[in-house]
Scaffold this active site. Structure first.
Site, short mmCIF file in Angstrom:
data_model
loop_
_atom_site.label_atom_id
_atom_site.label_comp_id
_atom_site.label_asym_id
_atom_site.label_seq_id
_atom_site.Cartn_x
_atom_site.Cartn_y
_atom_site.Cartn_z
CD GLU A 78 -2.92 -1.21 0.38
OE1 GLU A 78 -3.30 0.43 -0.83
OE2 GLU A 78 -3.97 -1.83 0.93
CB SER A 99 -23.93 -32.12 54.36
OG SER A 99 -25.60 -32.88 54.18
#
Length: 715
Positions: free
Chosen positions: A107, A367
């Site tokens: 680019e 429990s």
């Protein structure tokens, strides 16, 4: 004459030529002057235009998706931007260097040298346009492309191009090259609502962009040029062709070798757009609520472990029932860091109400709290693992507990009673320890037990007769793993130092905590479980609504909950058969190798209140040893509580202290720090005005000489 005329004509022509040249020179000079003036004026206008660009356009700031990452920077969950884009924060340092090299080579080869506009590229593009009659190559730099992305408008008109150039120059004058590149990497379009190279890499390759193959990098270079026409999921042939063109350019520009380009061109392009990661959804939601303005939040979670456990939760819940959910919490009990937080069996599973985070849900713990009761009995010298205790029908304070299977075992060792999770011995020991002390230690662990409004903690608390969360249970068992020192769960790295510097709170003595670990580590795993070396306890709430399994080794503490989010019963589920196998699977997914539990502490024999020759004696209940009904118990405030009466306020005497009693036989005598303060047959509560802040011991003696006391920190 002719010669003279010719000479005249020649002389006249010369004079005319000179006049024509003079006029041309003046025209040329005028044109040059005009060009110069125009250039100067244009430069001035350009400079003024650059200075006029709004600050917010050149600030380098972009609205990105809010995201939550794990301890290693792995993306857990992201949220769309207000304009419905997937736009994730990224920097050049977080991207594969090969991709950056290919991007600039394709680019903008002079990106690091120009000032936003590349004059050489402009001249080249203009010459090619004139000579060929068409656009052969563009002159747009990466800075100009970034400007175009920030403008978010048409870019083909001359006016738009001019503004693009102006903004590019403004960007270059305000930001460095890496900041401009960061803007491009964040805003470049990659098809649909995907913006930025990070979101693109996750969507098309399912991974972060830190490591890309040449083929992947080339595709990411090609897509922003025409993101919709080259979308791999819709137009794979166009995507492949564009990618291969990039690969060939990379060969000509010496970025790739011919062999590398050929190998890359043989790779297929992705044909499926992946979803943005949605891991640890509940933990991420909590994090955003804690930090409503933050763009990125780092958690202590291990993303890889989190993913494995989410799959485990979904699989196990599916095998248990259509509406069953499952929650898992994993922490490193050495530091308190939460490593995995699975709030449900699937966030989007409506049948299981997956949006409900069951790690925070208040449910009956069954429990699972029995180890704390036994630990308190060991600490107080009431029992020892080798003491004997009866498992027979009994009624205590109007409460008649029964075991899960409705049978009784007779006289058993205390350790065996805990391993078998017998109910009667647990209630007996809670009666001996006192519910108030039990609840106070729960609060010392960081828990907030939820009792029905107006209910006073009683013996039913031994079997889970109140509400707690999975978070709180994991913290409690983490304290057992740490030798009795309270564990603060840490969810963000920033909290670590604060947790380390906080004053330590003790839930149990070191000896009592070690004894509990030894007992629980000998509980056999379920037949379907894989692994050993884990101290764990299970629990099943009343009506088969909740199944629990909480356990720890030398490093990790894990909590598992199974049930329905709406609280309806699931016949047949139990902590041992349903939750415990998941617990062992979790430990296997953490690591196949167990970290050994702590060794026997040196304090054994010094801290232990039960003499060795008497370890096989029966357990004691000091509150009933004087005969008759249970002795007195101070239940409010509980032992060890901090009570803020305002005693330290300037000029104030502070509020009075009210202490309440239950059980025992009247009349009673109350003492504060050993001095009598009140007595009488109806003195089940007393109001005292303390002299000042500090530690105060409140005692009471009933008619049979039995006593109770609490130590309070008054402020």
């Amino acid at each position: 004459m002719r010669e003279t005329k010719g000479d005249d004509r020649s002389s006249g022509a010369g004079r005319a030529g000179k006049r024509r040249f003079s006029r041309l020179a003046h025209v040329a000079f005028g044109l040059a002057a005009a060009v110069l003036v125009a250039g100067v004026a244009g430069a001035g206008w350009l400079a003024w235009s650059v200075r006029a660009v709004p600050d917010d356009m050149v600030s380098g700031k972009v609205t990105v998706s809010r995201s939550v990452i794990d301890r290693n920077g792995l993306l857990l969950r992201a949220f769309q931007t207000p304009d419905d884009r997937w736009r994730l924060a990224i920097t050049p340092q977080e991207v594969d260097p090969r991709y950056l090299e290919m991007l600039q080579a394709y680019e903008d080869r002079r990106f690091r040298d120009h000032v936003g506009v590349d004059p050489r590229a402009l001249v080249r593009a203009a010459v090619q346009l004139v000579t060929s009659g068409r656009v052969v190559s563009g002159a747009s730099t990466l800075t100009m492309q970034t400007a175009r992305l920030l403008m978010e408008g048409p870019t083909r008109s001359l006016s738009a191009k001019w503004h693009q150039i102006v903004l590019a120059l403004a960007l270059e004058s305000n930001l460095d090259k890496d900041a401009i590149l960061t803007l491009y990497l964040t805003r470049a379009p990659f098809g649909g609502n995907i913006e930025g190279v990070r979101a693109a890499s996750l969507a098309w390759f399912g991974k972060e962009p830190a490591r890309l193959t040449p083929a992947e990098a080339a595709l990411l270079v090609a897509l922003p040029q025409s993101p919709e026409a080259r979308r791999p999921d819709r137009f794979p042939d166009a995507a492949r062709a564009a990618r291969d063109r990039v690969l060939q350019v990379m060969v000509t520009r010496d970025v790739l070798s011919e062999e590398e380009a050929r190998a890359a061109s043989r790779e297929d392009v992705p044909r499926l757009r992946r979803d943005v990661p949605l891991v640890a959804a509940h933990a991420a939601r909590d994090a955003l609520a804690r930090h409503p303005q933050a763009e990125e939040i780092r958690l202590t979670l291990d993303g890889a472990l989190q993913g494995r456990l989410e799959k485990l939760a979904a699989s196990r819940a599916a095998r248990t029932g259509k509406r069953v959910s499952l929650a898992i919490l994993v922490a490193d009990h050495r530091t308190g860091e939460v490593l995995a937080h699975v709030g449900s069996a699937g966030l989007l599973d409506e049948a299981r109400r997956g949006h409900v985070d069951m790690t925070h849900a208040v449910r009956s713990p069954g429990s699972t709290l029995k180890p704390l009761i036994y630990g308190l009995a060991f600490e107080e010298g009431i029992a020892h693992p080798d003491s004997l205790i009866d498992d027979r029908p009994v009624t205590l304070a109007g409460y008649s507990p029964t075991n899960f299977d409705m049978s009784f075992q007779g006289t058993v060792r205390v350790a065996a009673a805990l391993q078998a999770s017998l109910n009667v011995p647990a209630v007996e020991l809670l009666d001996a320890v006192g519910p108030a002390r039990f609840v106070a230690r729960l609060r010392a662990s960081g828990a907030t037990p939820r009792f029905p409004p107006g209910e006073i903690p009683g013996l039913a608390a031994a079997l889970g007769g109140f509400g707690m969360t999975l978070d709180e249970l994991v913290a409690l068992y983490g304290a057992l793993a740490r030798g009795g020192e309270a564990l603060t769960l840490v969810r963000e790295p920033e909290e670590l130092e604060r947790a380390r510097l906080s004053l330590p709170r003790r839930v149990l003595s070191q000896t009592a905590a070690w004894r509990i670990g030894e007992i629980l580590s000998e509980v056999p795993p379920p037949d379907t479980a894989n692994g050993e070396g884990i101290a764990y306890k299970t629990g099943t709430s009343y009506g088969y609504r909740d199944a629990w399994a909480i356990g720890y080794d030398g490093r990790h503490v894990v909590g598992v909950w199974v049930g329905r989010a709406d609280g309806t019963p699931i016949p047949g589920i139990t902590g041992y058969l349903t939750a415990a196998p998941v617990l062992f699977d979790v430990f296997q997914r953490i690591s196949p190798e167990r970290v050994r539990l702590p060794q026997r502490p040196r304090s054994i024999g010094v801290e232990d209140r039960v003499p060795a020759p008497l370890t096989h004696a029966r357990t004691r209940n000091p509150r009933r040893e004087a005969g008759g009904a249970a002795g007195p118990e101070i239940f409010s405030p509980p032992d060890g509580a901090t009570v803020d009466l305002g005693l330290g306020l300037p000029g104030g005497g502070g509020a009075p202290l009210t202490v309440k009693l239950r059980r025992g036989r009247a009349p009673y005598v109350w003492l504060a720090n050993g001095a009598p303060v009140e007595s009488g047959p109806f003195a089940r509560s007393v109001t005292i005005r303390p002299d000042g802040p500090g530690t105060t011991v409140i005692s009471v003696i009933d008619a049979d000489g039995r006593s109770a006391r609490v130590t309070l920190d008054l402020r």
